[in-house]
Design a protein around this motif. Structure first.
Motif, PDB file in Angstrom:
ATOM      1  N   MET A  74      43.358 -63.057  -7.198  1.00 31.52           N
ATOM      2  CA  MET A  74      42.896 -62.772  -5.740  1.00 31.52           C
ATOM      3  C   MET A  74      43.360 -63.572  -4.876  1.00 31.52           C
ATOM      4  O   MET A  74      43.762 -63.106  -3.580  1.00 31.52           O
ATOM      5  CB  MET A  74      41.607 -62.614  -5.934  1.00 31.52           C
ATOM      6  N   THR A  75      43.542 -64.913  -5.105  1.00 31.47           N
ATOM      7  CA  THR A  75      43.812 -66.021  -3.948  1.00 31.47           C
ATOM      8  C   THR A  75      45.307 -65.641  -3.895  1.00 31.47           C
ATOM      9  O   THR A  75      45.757 -65.744  -2.655  1.00 31.47           O
ATOM     10  CB  THR A  75      43.205 -67.299  -4.382  1.00 31.47           C
ATOM     11  N   GLY A  76      45.917 -65.822  -4.730  1.00 32.35           N
ATOM     12  CA  GLY A  76      47.458 -65.380  -4.807  1.00 32.35           C
ATOM     13  C   GLY A  76      47.623 -64.032  -4.139  1.00 32.35           C
ATOM     14  O   GLY A  76      48.792 -64.141  -3.326  1.00 32.35           O
ATOM     15  N   ILE A  77      47.136 -63.026  -4.197  1.00 29.50           N
ATOM     16  CA  ILE A  77      47.352 -61.859  -3.652  1.00 29.50           C
ATOM     17  C   ILE A  77      47.125 -62.041  -2.132  1.00 29.50           C
ATOM     18  O   ILE A  77      47.578 -61.511  -1.195  1.00 29.50           O
ATOM     19  CB  ILE A  77      46.400 -60.635  -4.243  1.00 29.50           C
ATOM     20  N   ASN A  78      46.079 -62.790  -1.944  1.00 25.51           N
ATOM     21  CA  ASN A  78      45.708 -62.915  -0.360  1.00 25.51           C
ATOM     22  C   ASN A  78      46.606 -63.942   0.249  1.00 25.51           C
ATOM     23  O   ASN A  78      46.852 -63.525   1.678  1.00 25.51           O
ATOM     24  CB  ASN A  78      44.267 -63.650  -0.073  1.00 25.51           C
ATOM     25  N   ALA A  79      47.261 -64.706  -0.544  1.00 21.42           N
ATOM     26  CA  ALA A  79      48.400 -65.418   0.000  1.00 21.42           C
ATOM     27  C   ALA A  79      49.520 -64.724   0.491  1.00 21.42           C
ATOM     28  O   ALA A  79      50.228 -65.105   1.544  1.00 21.42           O
ATOM     29  CB  ALA A  79      48.619 -66.742  -0.713  1.00 21.42           C
ATOM     30  N   VAL A  80      50.106 -63.787  -0.353  1.00 24.52           N
ATOM     31  CA  VAL A  80      51.110 -63.015  -0.214  1.00 24.52           C
ATOM     32  C   VAL A  80      50.764 -61.898   0.961  1.00 24.52           C
ATOM     33  O   VAL A  80      51.808 -61.248   1.523  1.00 24.52           O
ATOM     34  CB  VAL A  80      51.899 -62.382  -1.310  1.00 24.52           C
ATOM     35  N   MET A  81      49.503 -61.416   1.161  1.00 20.20           N
ATOM     36  CA  MET A  81      49.298 -60.405   1.688  1.00 20.20           C
ATOM     37  C   MET A  81      49.567 -60.973   3.495  1.00 20.20           C
ATOM     38  O   MET A  81      49.274 -61.861   3.834  1.00 20.20           O
ATOM     39  CB  MET A  81      47.945 -59.779   1.709  1.00 20.20           C
ATOM     40  N   PRO A  82      49.759 -59.837   4.153  1.00 18.34           N
ATOM     41  CA  PRO A  82      49.986 -60.217   5.624  1.00 18.34           C
ATOM     42  C   PRO A  82      48.569 -60.851   6.247  1.00 18.34           C
ATOM     43  O   PRO A  82      47.462 -60.301   5.769  1.00 18.34           O
ATOM     44  CB  PRO A  82      50.831 -59.148   6.445  1.00 18.34           C
ATOM     45  N   LYS A  83      48.661 -61.304   7.393  1.00 16.04           N
ATOM     46  CA  LYS A  83      47.420 -61.848   7.930  1.00 16.04           C
ATOM     47  C   LYS A  83      46.721 -60.533   8.620  1.00 16.04           C
ATOM     48  O   LYS A  83      47.331 -59.589   8.952  1.00 16.04           O
ATOM     49  CB  LYS A  83      47.783 -62.695   9.311  1.00 16.04           C
ATOM     50  N   PRO A  84      45.512 -60.732   8.717  1.00 16.87           N
ATOM     51  CA  PRO A  84      44.824 -59.502   9.319  1.00 16.87           C
ATOM     52  C   PRO A  84      45.146 -58.859  10.526  1.00 16.87           C
ATOM     53  O   PRO A  84      45.282 -57.562  10.818  1.00 16.87           O
ATOM     54  CB  PRO A  84      43.335 -59.936   9.280  1.00 16.87           C
ATOM     55  N   ARG A  85      45.640 -60.027  11.554  1.00 16.78           N
ATOM     56  CA  ARG A  85      46.325 -59.455  12.811  1.00 16.78           C
ATOM     57  C   ARG A  85      47.417 -58.764  12.697  1.00 16.78           C
ATOM     58  O   ARG A  85      47.571 -57.774  13.337  1.00 16.78           O
ATOM     59  CB  ARG A  85      46.356 -60.658  13.749  1.00 16.78           C
ATOM     60  N   ASP A  86      48.330 -59.249  11.787  1.00 16.76           N
ATOM     61  CA  ASP A  86      49.588 -58.444  11.449  1.00 16.76           C
ATOM     62  C   ASP A  86      49.321 -56.904  10.945  1.00 16.76           C
ATOM     63  O   ASP A  86      49.985 -56.145  11.276  1.00 16.76           O
ATOM     64  CB  ASP A  86      50.522 -59.166  10.328  1.00 16.76           C
ATOM     65  N   VAL A  87      48.375 -56.776  10.126  1.00 15.48           N
ATOM     66  CA  VAL A  87      47.897 -55.586   9.664  1.00 15.48           C
ATOM     67  C   VAL A  87      47.255 -54.565  10.625  1.00 15.48           C
ATOM     68  O   VAL A  87      47.696 -53.656  10.535  1.00 15.48           O
ATOM     69  CB  VAL A  87      46.973 -55.763   8.364  1.00 15.48           C
ATOM     70  N   GLN A  88      46.561 -55.506  11.617  1.00 17.31           N
ATOM     71  CA  GLN A  88      45.909 -54.544  12.273  1.00 17.31           C
ATOM     72  C   GLN A  88      46.997 -54.022  13.593  1.00 17.31           C
ATOM     73  O   GLN A  88      46.900 -52.763  13.948  1.00 17.31           O
ATOM     74  CB  GLN A  88      44.903 -55.322  13.215  1.00 17.31           C
ATOM     75  N   ARG A  89      47.923 -54.901  13.787  1.00 18.00           N
ATOM     76  CA  ARG A  89      49.154 -54.458  14.677  1.00 18.00           C
ATOM     77  C   ARG A  89      49.982 -53.508  13.945  1.00 18.00           C
ATOM     78  O   ARG A  89      50.383 -52.548  14.603  1.00 18.00           O
ATOM     79  CB  ARG A  89      50.029 -55.607  15.151  1.00 18.00           C
ATOM     80  N   LEU A  90      50.222 -53.699  12.778  1.00 16.97           N
ATOM     81  CA  LEU A  90      50.942 -52.518  12.038  1.00 16.97           C
ATOM     82  C   LEU A  90      50.131 -51.221  11.807  1.00 16.97           C
ATOM     83  O   LEU A  90      50.806 -50.375  12.265  1.00 16.97           O
ATOM     84  CB  LEU A  90      51.253 -53.229  10.578  1.00 16.97           C
ATOM     85  N   ALA A  91      48.980 -51.166  11.924  1.00 18.38           N
ATOM     86  CA  ALA A  91      48.018 -50.113  11.641  1.00 18.38           C
ATOM     87  C   ALA A  91      48.244 -49.409  13.234  1.00 18.38           C
ATOM     88  O   ALA A  91      48.231 -48.111  13.234  1.00 18.38           O
ATOM     89  CB  ALA A  91      46.690 -50.490  11.280  1.00 18.38           C
ATOM     90  N   THR A  92      48.023 -50.240  14.208  1.00 18.95           N
ATOM     91  CA  THR A  92      48.251 -49.847  15.460  1.00 18.95           C
ATOM     92  C   THR A  92      49.273 -49.040  15.696  1.00 18.95           C
ATOM     93  O   THR A  92      49.638 -47.879  16.465  1.00 18.95           O
ATOM     94  CB  THR A  92      47.931 -50.774  16.491  1.00 18.95           C
ATOM     95  N   VAL A  93      50.609 -49.681  15.341  1.00 20.87           N
ATOM     96  CA  VAL A  93      52.018 -48.999  15.687  1.00 20.87           C
ATOM     97  C   VAL A  93      52.026 -47.826  14.665  1.00 20.87           C
ATOM     98  O   VAL A  93      52.704 -46.534  15.242  1.00 20.87           O
ATOM     99  CB  VAL A  93      53.022 -50.105  15.204  1.00 20.87           C
ATOM    100  N   VAL A  94      51.642 -47.698  13.485  1.00 17.69           N
ATOM    101  CA  VAL A  94      51.511 -46.352  12.692  1.00 17.69           C
ATOM    102  C   VAL A  94      50.649 -45.453  13.242  1.00 17.69           C
ATOM    103  O   VAL A  94      50.875 -43.960  13.314  1.00 17.69           O
ATOM    104  CB  VAL A  94      51.145 -46.813  11.255  1.00 17.69           C
ATOM    105  N   ALA A  95      49.349 -45.799  13.874  1.00 16.06           N
ATOM    106  CA  ALA A  95      48.655 -44.809  14.529  1.00 16.06           C
ATOM    107  C   ALA A  95      49.350 -44.113  15.596  1.00 16.06           C
ATOM    108  O   ALA A  95      49.305 -42.995  15.834  1.00 16.06           O
ATOM    109  CB  ALA A  95      47.223 -45.693  14.810  1.00 16.06           C
ATOM    110  N   GLY A  96      50.034 -45.164  16.474  1.00 22.02           N
ATOM    111  CA  GLY A  96      50.582 -44.441  17.406  1.00 22.02           C
ATOM    112  C   GLY A  96      51.815 -43.527  17.326  1.00 22.02           C
ATOM    113  O   GLY A  96      51.920 -42.507  17.819  1.00 22.02           O
ATOM    114  N   ASP A  97      52.492 -44.045  16.229  1.00 18.99           N
ATOM    115  CA  ASP A  97      53.544 -43.010  15.675  1.00 18.99           C
ATOM    116  C   ASP A  97      52.952 -41.634  15.074  1.00 18.99           C
ATOM    117  O   ASP A  97      53.478 -40.764  15.675  1.00 18.99           O
ATOM    118  CB  ASP A  97      54.535 -43.660  14.582  1.00 18.99           C
ATOM    119  N   MET A  98      52.053 -41.833  14.322  1.00 17.18           N
ATOM    120  CA  MET A  98      51.292 -40.597  13.991  1.00 17.18           C
ATOM    121  C   MET A  98      50.798 -39.643  15.134  1.00 17.18           C
ATOM    122  O   MET A  98      50.944 -38.453  15.380  1.00 17.18           O
ATOM    123  CB  MET A  98      50.326 -41.022  12.901  1.00 17.18           C
TER     124      MET A  98
END
Length: 335
Positions: free
Chosen positions: A167-191
């Motif tokens: 789980m620590t390794g997965i958390n290390a390779v996963m993007p940061k929460p702010r990046d995920v939030q920005r990506l989700a915002t962009v996807v939400a805008g596109d949708m």
């Protein structure tokens, strides 16, 4: 006073007698003698199940199939290497002949029951009343000690630590929460934009549909254009046009009819072009060297032509520059 003492003595004796009777009653009653809270299954018929081991399976245990209680255990008896379990199954219950009986527990300390597993599609045959499920179609529960050993190995063998490391390794390779939030915002805008432009999508789909309909309506014409006779006609037309041009232009005609003689010439031209390309590539460096020679050597000599003789040696290595200077001075060549 005597009557009160007698009453107390009688009460104590009565209580002692009740305790003795209760103790005797408890020793005479077994868990199997207690009535089942299920109250049976109604009208039923018996089936036999053979298990290699039944562990702590009690009488009255449930018999489950497809998530429903279809019977209960009536009796258990040891028969050689196996344990014969007699169950009562509710009348009208169809149990496939290839059913697999398993003793299970919902939890580690939960009630034990028998589960009847079968395939997804059942069309018969079915077990008749009094039928038997042999030991090769049953599975006994694992020993409690084995279960506890597996659980202890899981806890103490580092499995939890490995899961935590994963789980620590997965958390290390996963993007940061702010990046995920920005990506989700962009996807939400596109949708959101896509949802707002459904009319354009419908118009595009309608255009595709109209185009397909038009092509389908002209299918016969397209089939005629691409038929074998039409293709042959256009091929013959192209051949005739090229033939006429080759006859009008003799040079083109000669190349058209026998242009293999040009191959050596073209190879020579290619080699010449390669040499010229090399000269062209070296031209800037050669030009710079020539310019430097003219500027530093030729032009200074043209402006002041003179020879600066610094040393003259004989064949034996003797220096005679002084004698030559005197001779040149005598001749008037130098001052």
């Amino acid at each position: 006073m005597k009557r009160s003492a007698r009453w107390k003595t009688g009460a104590v004796a009565t209580m002692l007698g009740c305790c003795v009777l209760a103790t005797c009653a408890c020793t005479a009653v077994r868990p199997d003698d207690l009535p089942s809270v299920r109250g049976g299954v109604g009208a039923s018929h018996q089936l036999g199940l053979q298990f290699a081991s039944t562990m702590n399976l009690p009488t009255g245990a449930d018999v489950m199939m497809d998530g429903l209680r279809v019977g209960e255990v009536e009796s258990l008896s040891v028969a050689g290497k196996f344990v014969d379990v007699t169950v009562g199954v509710k009348d009208g219950t169809k149990i496939p002949a290839d059913v697999h009986a398993v003793i299970r527990q919902n939890t580690l300390l939960g009630d034990t029951y028998i589960a009847l597993d079968h395939g997804t599609v059942v069309h018969g045959p079915y077990l008749p009343p009094g039928g038997t499920v042999t030991v090769d179609h049953t599975s006994s529960p694992p020993q409690l000690e084995d279960t506890m050993a597996v659980l202890a190995y899981f806890v103490n063998g580092g499995s939890i630590q490995k899961i935590e490391d994963s789980m620590t390794g997965i958390n290390a390779v996963m993007p940061k929460p702010r990046d995920v939030q920005r990506l989700a915002t962009v996807v939400a805008g596109d949708m959101r934009d896509l949802a707002g432009d459904t009319n354009e999508i419908d118009r595009m789909l309608n255009g595709f549909f109209a185009t397909g309909a038009a092509i389908d309506a002209k299918g016969q014409t397209l089939a005629t254009l691409f038929s074998q006779p039409t293709v042959h006609y256009w091929r013959r037309t192209a051949v005739n046009i090229v033939s006429y041009i080759s006859q009008i232009l003799p040079s083109v005609g000669s190349v058209y009819e026998g242009g293999l003689w040009m191959v050596p010439m073209l190879n020579s031209l290619a080699a010449t072009g390669a040499v010229g390309r090399g000269i062209w590539d070296d031209a800037p460096a050669d030009t710079a060297a020539l310019s430097d020679f003219l500027r530093t050597t030729v032009l200074p000599f043209a402006q002041n032509p003179s020879v600066d003789i610094r040393s003259i040696n004989t064949a034996e290595g003797d220096e005679i520059v002084g004698d030559v200077e005197n001779l040149m001075r005598m001749l008037g060549a130098v001052k």
